[in-house]
Scaffold this motif. Structure first.
Motif, short mmCIF file in Angstrom:
data_model
loop_
_atom_site.label_atom_id
_atom_site.label_comp_id
_atom_site.label_asym_id
_atom_site.label_seq_id
_atom_site.Cartn_x
_atom_site.Cartn_y
_atom_site.Cartn_z
N THR A 325 90.80 1.79 -29.18
CA THR A 325 91.03 1.31 -30.55
C THR A 325 91.26 -0.19 -30.55
N ILE A 326 92.07 -0.67 -29.61
CA ILE A 326 92.32 -2.11 -29.50
C ILE A 326 91.02 -2.85 -29.17
N SER A 327 90.20 -2.27 -28.30
CA SER A 327 88.92 -2.88 -27.93
C SER A 327 88.02 -3.05 -29.15
N ALA A 328 87.99 -2.03 -30.01
CA ALA A 328 87.18 -2.09 -31.23
C ALA A 328 87.65 -3.23 -32.13
N VAL A 329 88.96 -3.38 -32.28
CA VAL A 329 89.51 -4.44 -33.13
C VAL A 329 89.15 -5.82 -32.57
N LEU A 330 89.29 -5.99 -31.27
CA LEU A 330 88.99 -7.28 -30.65
C LEU A 330 87.50 -7.63 -30.76
N MET A 331 86.63 -6.62 -30.62
CA MET A 331 85.20 -6.89 -30.75
C MET A 331 84.82 -7.25 -32.18
N PHE A 332 85.60 -6.78 -33.15
CA PHE A 332 85.36 -7.19 -34.54
C PHE A 332 85.71 -8.67 -34.70
N VAL A 333 86.75 -9.11 -34.01
CA VAL A 333 87.12 -10.54 -34.02
C VAL A 333 85.99 -11.36 -33.38
N ALA A 400 66.72 -10.55 -33.16
CA ALA A 400 66.34 -10.39 -34.57
C ALA A 400 67.40 -10.87 -35.55
N ALA A 401 68.69 -10.61 -35.23
CA ALA A 401 69.74 -10.87 -36.22
C ALA A 401 70.86 -11.77 -35.72
N GLY A 402 70.86 -12.11 -34.45
CA GLY A 402 71.90 -12.98 -33.92
C GLY A 402 72.89 -12.23 -33.04
N ILE A 403 73.52 -12.97 -32.15
CA ILE A 403 74.42 -12.36 -31.17
C ILE A 403 75.67 -11.78 -31.82
N GLU A 404 76.08 -12.32 -32.97
CA GLU A 404 77.27 -11.82 -33.66
C GLU A 404 77.05 -10.39 -34.17
N ILE A 405 75.87 -10.13 -34.73
CA ILE A 405 75.56 -8.77 -35.21
C ILE A 405 75.49 -7.80 -34.05
N ALA A 406 74.99 -8.27 -32.90
CA ALA A 406 74.93 -7.43 -31.71
C ALA A 406 76.33 -6.98 -31.30
N THR A 407 77.32 -7.89 -31.41
CA THR A 407 78.69 -7.51 -31.05
C THR A 407 79.31 -6.59 -32.10
N LEU A 408 78.91 -6.73 -33.36
CA LEU A 408 79.43 -5.85 -34.41
C LEU A 408 79.01 -4.40 -34.16
N VAL A 409 77.80 -4.21 -33.65
CA VAL A 409 77.29 -2.86 -33.37
C VAL A 409 78.15 -2.16 -32.32
N MET A 410 78.86 -2.93 -31.51
CA MET A 410 79.69 -2.34 -30.46
C MET A 410 80.95 -1.67 -31.01
N VAL A 411 81.41 -2.09 -32.18
CA VAL A 411 82.68 -1.62 -32.72
C VAL A 411 82.71 -0.10 -32.93
N PRO A 412 81.74 0.51 -33.66
CA PRO A 412 81.79 1.96 -33.84
C PRO A 412 81.66 2.73 -32.53
N GLY A 413 81.01 2.14 -31.54
CA GLY A 413 80.90 2.80 -30.23
C GLY A 413 82.26 2.97 -29.58
N PHE A 414 83.06 1.91 -29.59
CA PHE A 414 84.40 2.01 -29.02
C PHE A 414 85.28 2.98 -29.83
N LEU A 415 85.07 3.04 -31.12
CA LEU A 415 85.84 3.97 -31.94
C LEU A 415 85.50 5.43 -31.62
N TYR A 416 84.23 5.69 -31.27
CA TYR A 416 83.86 7.06 -30.87
C TYR A 416 84.59 7.44 -29.58
N VAL A 417 84.63 6.52 -28.61
CA VAL A 417 85.31 6.82 -27.35
C VAL A 417 86.80 7.05 -27.61
N ALA A 418 87.37 6.30 -28.56
CA ALA A 418 88.78 6.52 -28.93
C ALA A 418 88.96 7.92 -29.51
N TRP A 419 88.02 8.34 -30.36
CA TRP A 419 88.08 9.70 -30.93
C TRP A 419 88.00 10.74 -29.83
#
Length: 433
Positions: A325-333, A400-419
């Motif tokens: 969960t913390i990892s997901a928050v930090l990747m959103f930052v 296609a969309a920039g490195i920032e969008i690529a990191t945003l895609v990582m957030v729901p992945g970490f949330l699944y592992v938390a679940w």
């Protein structure tokens, strides 16, 4: 480690006879050294991503082929490695893995001499075949060499040395890389030649070390984990297949969690240098970015060493859930692109990402032992193909969309592992035991 030694005493070894406490301890030390070796090579591949892309004039998707070659081999080798373990024991799997590992390291010599990216990809593929065999055998071996309660503790402790290897790889490269010269700039060809020569030297040293380690394992008898010893004594295997294991919901969900997690872990390390170069600001160089990657890896290792003792006191699944969960928050930052703040958040995230792979591994194999553990381990190692596919996907998104969008895609992945950690790892567990 004392519980491991106690459980390993008086058990039949792979070569027959009795084991002793000192033999079990030596086995743990030797196997743990392998975690360091493949950790070093794994993160060395990540650190090579950016300079190889520069000197071979590759786009992000082409550079991601390093991950495809390395981690795609895991998918291919996982089942054969498991079959070798069933036929020749964990030692057979380790020896075959070391042979392939060393062979791949030596293939780097002609690849760098010819400046052939294709041949270098093949070398990484062969190295990864060896690493996959080691992973398929060493992870369940360490996990199951003792009582069930200490499984997450044992594998996290061994994987901590994998994290030490993660530090050494980019740190070595950071010391020899310096400032990367862009194509078309004065001195580009000379810098390219020097980079390839340094890469060649690194892998020659790795190959020689692997040959020595291979010789040691060839003459050492590994103690047998309790579950395997029980099967040997009864003369019957558990009879569980991959299909029957999939009927355990927590096992199936764990395979998915491992696929997503390892893909995100590797993808993050692969794009970190490029992200730091873009967002850190003035004074950043490729060499400094590689050194910062080694700091990220240091935090990764610290996370494992600091958290592993906690697993002897608290529920490993709950610790994993909080960390993801913390990892997901930090990747959103990180996605927000706040300059140095986001780069630091990227690095700190790996303090919590650290325990993901080994903890998901142990939760997925809960209640599974003997030959069934080898089958389950093969499936988990196959899931490492996520480290080939997810970085490739994020590379395409980055272009296609920039490195920032690529990191945003990582957030729901970490949330699944938390679940999975909080809830998924418990679904069907009682029935599965």
């Amino acid at each position: 480690m004392s519980s491991v030694t106690k459980d390993a005493q008086a058990k039949p070894s792979g070569g027959g006879g009795k084991t002793t406490g000192s033999r079990a301890t030596l086995a743990i030390v030797l196997v743990t050294s392998l975690f360091f070796i493949w950790g070093l090579t794994m993160n060395l591949v990540n650190a090579l991503n950016s300079p190889f892309a520069n000197y071979m004039k590759l786009d992000s998707a082409q550079a991601a082929l390093l991950q495809v070659a390395y981690y795609g081999a895991y998918f291919i080798m996982a089942i054969p490695a498991g079959l070798i373990a069933k036929r020749f024991g964990y030692k057979g799997g380790v020896v075959s893995g070391l042979f392939l590992f060393a062979l791949g390291a030596f293939i780097v010599i002609p690849a760098t001499n010819m400046a052939s990216y294709g041949l270098f990809l093949f070398a990484m593929f062969v190295i990864a075949l060896g690493a996959a065999s080691l992973e398929t055998n060493c992870n369940p071996y360490i996990t199951k060499l003792g009582d069930e309660k200490g499984e997450s503790f044992r594998i996290n402790m061994a994987q901590s040395f994998n994290g030490v290897g993660n530090i050494v790889g980019p740190l070595i490269l950071g010391q020899i890389l310096g400032t990367t010269i862009a194509p078309g700039k004065p001195g580009f060809e000379e810098a390219k030649t020097q980079f390839l020569a340094n890469t060649r030297t690194i892998y020659i040293v790795i190959g020689v070390v692997l040959v020595v380690v291979l010789a040691i394992f060839a003459f050492f008898k590994l103690p047998t984990p309790p579950g395997d010893a029980e099967e040997e004594a009864s003369g019957q295997a558990s009879g569980e297949t991959f299909a029957t294991l999939l009927k355990r919901p927590y096992f199936t969900l764990g395979i998915i969690a491992e696929f997503i997690f390892i893909g995100l872990q590797v993808a993050g390390m692969a794009i970190f240098s490029a992200y730091a170069l873009k967002h850190w600001g003035a004074g950043i160089t490729a060499g400094l970015a590689a050194t910062m990657l080694s700091i990220l890896s240091l935090l990764f290792t610290i996370g494992r060493f600091v958290t592993t003792p906690l697993m002897a006191r608290f529920d490993p699944a709950k610790i994993l859930g909080v960390y993801m969960t913390i990892s997901a928050v930090l990747m959103f930052v990180v996605f927000l692109g706040l300059g140095k703040v986001s780069v630091i958040a990227f690095m700190v995230a790996y303090l919590f990402i650290s325990i993901g792979y080994p903890t998901v591994f142990s939760l997925t194999l809960k209640g599974i032992k003997g030959s069934a553990a080898k089958t389950g381990s093969s499936a988990l190692v196959m899931s490492i193909v996520g480290a080939a596919l997810i970085p490739l996907l994020l590379g395409v998104i980055q272009d296609a969309a920039g490195i920032e969008i690529a990191t945003l895609v990582m957030v729901p992945g970490f949330l699944y592992v938390a679940w999975y950690a909080f809830w998924g790892s418990r679904i069907g567990l009682k029935q599965g035991k």
